[in-house]
Write an enzyme that holds these catalytic residues in place. Sequence first.
Site, PDB file in Angstrom:
ATOM      1  N   TYR A 246     -12.662   0.945   6.815  1.00 45.08           N
ATOM      2  CA  TYR A 246     -11.270   0.977   7.302  1.00 45.08           C
ATOM      3  C   TYR A 246     -11.154   1.935   8.481  1.00 45.08           C
ATOM      4  O   TYR A 246     -10.574   1.616   9.517  1.00 45.08           O
ATOM      5  CB  TYR A 246     -10.352   1.419   6.152  1.00 45.08           C
ATOM      6  CG  TYR A 246      -8.896   1.189   6.400  1.00 45.08           C
ATOM      7  CD1 TYR A 246      -8.274   0.037   5.933  1.00 45.08           C
ATOM      8  CD2 TYR A 246      -8.120   2.113   7.097  1.00 45.08           C
ATOM      9  CE1 TYR A 246      -6.924  -0.181   6.157  1.00 45.08           C
ATOM     10  CE2 TYR A 246      -6.781   1.898   7.325  1.00 45.08           C
ATOM     11  CZ  TYR A 246      -6.184   0.757   6.852  1.00 45.08           C
ATOM     12  OH  TYR A 246      -4.842   0.546   7.080  1.00 45.08           O
TER      13      TYR A 246
ATOM     14  N   ASP B 298       2.329  -6.278   7.075  1.00 47.47           N
ATOM     15  CA  ASP B 298       1.753  -6.149   5.729  1.00 47.47           C
ATOM     16  C   ASP B 298       2.567  -5.172   4.872  1.00 47.47           C
ATOM     17  O   ASP B 298       2.436  -5.156   3.652  1.00 47.47           O
ATOM     18  CB  ASP B 298       0.276  -5.747   5.765  1.00 47.47           C
ATOM     19  CG  ASP B 298      -0.013  -4.574   6.662  1.00 47.47           C
ATOM     20  OD1 ASP B 298       0.634  -4.432   7.705  1.00 47.47           O
ATOM     21  OD2 ASP B 298      -0.914  -3.777   6.325  1.00 47.47           O
TER      22      ASP B 298
ATOM     23  N   ASP C  97      -0.939   3.701   6.050  1.00 47.67           N
ATOM     24  CA  ASP C  97      -2.318   3.216   6.249  1.00 47.67           C
ATOM     25  C   ASP C  97      -3.359   4.338   6.148  1.00 47.67           C
ATOM     26  O   ASP C  97      -4.497   4.090   5.712  1.00 47.67           O
ATOM     27  CB  ASP C  97      -2.449   2.555   7.622  1.00 47.67           C
ATOM     28  CG  ASP C  97      -1.806   1.180   7.680  1.00 47.67           C
ATOM     29  OD1 ASP C  97      -1.753   0.497   6.639  1.00 47.67           O
ATOM     30  OD2 ASP C  97      -1.359   0.785   8.771  1.00 47.67           O
TER      31      ASP C  97
ATOM     32  N   HIS D 189       5.966   2.434   8.175  1.00 44.98           N
ATOM     33  CA  HIS D 189       5.216   1.714   9.210  1.00 44.98           C
ATOM     34  C   HIS D 189       5.672   0.265   9.172  1.00 44.98           C
ATOM     35  O   HIS D 189       5.761  -0.326   8.094  1.00 44.98           O
ATOM     36  CB  HIS D 189       3.721   1.851   8.895  1.00 44.98           C
ATOM     37  CG  HIS D 189       2.798   1.051   9.737  1.00 44.98           C
ATOM     38  ND1 HIS D 189       2.990   0.817  11.075  1.00 44.98           N
ATOM     39  CD2 HIS D 189       1.619   0.431   9.419  1.00 44.98           C
ATOM     40  CE1 HIS D 189       1.979   0.099  11.543  1.00 44.98           C
ATOM     41  NE2 HIS D 189       1.145  -0.162  10.558  1.00 44.98           N
TER      42      HIS D 189
ATOM     43  N   HIS E 230      -1.710   4.104  12.521  1.00 47.64           N
ATOM     44  CA  HIS E 230      -2.367   3.656  13.736  1.00 47.64           C
ATOM     45  C   HIS E 230      -1.442   2.916  14.699  1.00 47.64           C
ATOM     46  O   HIS E 230      -1.933   2.303  15.657  1.00 47.64           O
ATOM     47  CB  HIS E 230      -3.543   2.741  13.360  1.00 47.64           C
ATOM     48  CG  HIS E 230      -3.087   1.449  12.710  1.00 47.64           C
ATOM     49  ND1 HIS E 230      -3.446   0.226  13.220  1.00 47.64           N
ATOM     50  CD2 HIS E 230      -2.282   1.167  11.673  1.00 47.64           C
ATOM     51  CE1 HIS E 230      -2.914  -0.740  12.478  1.00 47.64           C
ATOM     52  NE2 HIS E 230      -2.211  -0.183  11.533  1.00 47.64           N
TER      53      HIS E 230
ATOM     54  N   HIS F  52      -5.342  -8.913   9.705  1.00 43.76           N
ATOM     55  CA  HIS F  52      -5.022  -8.969  11.138  1.00 43.76           C
ATOM     56  C   HIS F  52      -5.398 -10.347  11.675  1.00 43.76           C
ATOM     57  O   HIS F  52      -6.222 -10.463  12.594  1.00 43.76           O
ATOM     58  CB  HIS F  52      -5.769  -7.885  11.929  1.00 43.76           C
ATOM     59  CG  HIS F  52      -5.162  -6.517  11.787  1.00 43.76           C
ATOM     60  ND1 HIS F  52      -5.868  -5.369  12.055  1.00 43.76           N
ATOM     61  CD2 HIS F  52      -3.926  -6.120  11.420  1.00 43.76           C
ATOM     62  CE1 HIS F  52      -5.084  -4.327  11.855  1.00 43.76           C
ATOM     63  NE2 HIS F  52      -3.904  -4.738  11.469  1.00 43.76           N
TER      64      HIS F  52
ATOM     65  N   HIS G  19      -2.530   0.952   1.181  1.00 48.73           N
ATOM     66  CA  HIS G  19      -3.571  -0.009   0.800  1.00 48.73           C
ATOM     67  C   HIS G  19      -4.543   0.678  -0.164  1.00 48.73           C
ATOM     68  O   HIS G  19      -4.956   1.824   0.068  1.00 48.73           O
ATOM     69  CB  HIS G  19      -4.398  -0.465   2.003  1.00 48.73           C
ATOM     70  CG  HIS G  19      -3.627  -1.231   3.029  1.00 48.73           C
ATOM     71  ND1 HIS G  19      -3.110  -2.486   2.802  1.00 48.73           N
ATOM     72  CD2 HIS G  19      -3.295  -0.922   4.306  1.00 48.73           C
ATOM     73  CE1 HIS G  19      -2.495  -2.913   3.896  1.00 48.73           C
ATOM     74  NE2 HIS G  19      -2.591  -1.977   4.823  1.00 48.73           N
TER      75      HIS G  19
ATOM     76  N   GLU H   3       4.386  -2.582  10.428  1.00 47.84           N
ATOM     77  CA  GLU H   3       3.482  -3.739  10.506  1.00 47.84           C
ATOM     78  C   GLU H   3       3.783  -4.680   9.326  1.00 47.84           C
ATOM     79  O   GLU H   3       4.111  -4.229   8.226  1.00 47.84           O
ATOM     80  CB  GLU H   3       2.015  -3.266  10.501  1.00 47.84           C
ATOM     81  CG  GLU H   3       1.084  -4.341  11.024  1.00 47.84           C
ATOM     82  CD  GLU H   3      -0.319  -3.844  11.385  1.00 47.84           C
ATOM     83  OE1 GLU H   3      -0.618  -2.657  11.158  1.00 47.84           O
ATOM     84  OE2 GLU H   3      -1.104  -4.668  11.895  1.00 47.84           O
TER      85      GLU H   3
HETATM   86 FE1  FEO Z   1      -0.944  -0.961   9.965  1.00 48.42          FE
HETATM   87 FE2  FEO Z   1      -1.449  -1.725   6.757  1.00 48.42          FE
HETATM   88  O1  FEO Z   1      -0.639  -1.911   8.425  1.00 48.42           O
END
Ligand code: FEO
Length: 401
Positions: A192, A83, A164, A79, A145, A23, A225, A81
């Site tokens: 996390y 990543d 996530d 998701h 999230h 982030h 992850h 995001e």
């Molecule tokens: Fe919310 Fe691993 O991105």
Amino acid sequence: MGIKITDKVSWVGKVDWELQKFHGEELSTHKGSTYNSYLIQDEKNVLIDTVWTPYRDEFIARLQETIPLDRIDYVVVNHAEPDHSGALPALMKLIPDTPVFCTANGVKSLRGMYHQDWDYRVVKTGAKLDIGSQELLFVEAPMLHWPDTMFTYAMGESILFSNDAFGQHYASESLYNDRVDQAELMHECLKYYANILTPFSRQVDRKIKEWAGLDLPLSMICPSHGIIWRDNPLQIVQQYIRWANNYQENQVTIIYDTMWNSTKKMAEVIARGISAADSDITVKMYNVGKQDKNDIITEVFKSRAVLVGSSTINRGILSGMAGILEEIKGLSFTNKKAAAFGSYGWSGESVKIITEELRAAKFEVINEGLKCLWTPDRENEARCYEFGQGIVAALEGWQKV
Ligand code: FEO
């Protein structure tokens, strides 16, 4: 080449051993991370999520070694995001007509970031996609999230692709939860949760209950992850239920910022007072100017009470403490008691300011705090010691959550 995790499912992600910040510079990742992407090869071939942008070429090369790209029938974006979607624009240039399955908020996020009109197929909870020998079930999971987040469940193999949720920033070549250091793994899961998911604990609890109501078998949880949960995958679900419901350990955490070590000295004597009053309580202490803020936040998450100290400077508090208090406020911790302390030379506003911040962060403030003029002398050391003992007295009997 991808790594097969079942006859039909391969891991095609990226292990990022050197990642230290996530982030932007916001989150420390001492153990690196992984960006997990999965390929299901059935009568229809489905790619679930991609990897972070810097690794897009490596990712596409690995994917091509696993399957000719034009044989990918569907892309699922659990998701958006970056990543997980960072490699999507490069991939979609190569397979532009492939449908992209995501939530309505997923379309907003993808369009907002990449400005592309791909063949979006919006799914809601309960939607299914027939891929041959099995169906994929989609379950929206907003605010786990991001608003766009969803889970995908492979019904034939009982695999939950949870993105996530249930993940960790933990680089490993071992792939599975039973093949890594268990203490490291659980610590990274906790970190996390504490730093990313805490504000959404109500949604976490609700989603897990909703999922349990579906009464579906679970052979594996494949997050986006870290490792894959194949050995007793429910263990991390049960842990999430504990973390989502006013979690605390028998711990008091003292965090301080100090100019000339007077506030530090106060912290050390307060710690002695706590330990003397109840040796079962774990006391941990951190200088926010020197130690990692995300590690500190993880300890705050575990605590029954948090004691926060700063010297006064320019009628305010030290900037390191101001920063972490702002972050703590945003994380919406529950079930925590707190108190302030600090040394000063003349005006002495720090304790009042910290106390207000703790109240704004919804901590239960135990007392009006402890101020000390200049460096603690014997008399003020005694006050600090009693302050520590008073904190223990204010904690009710310990009950494990
Ligand atoms: Fe919310 Fe691993 O991105």
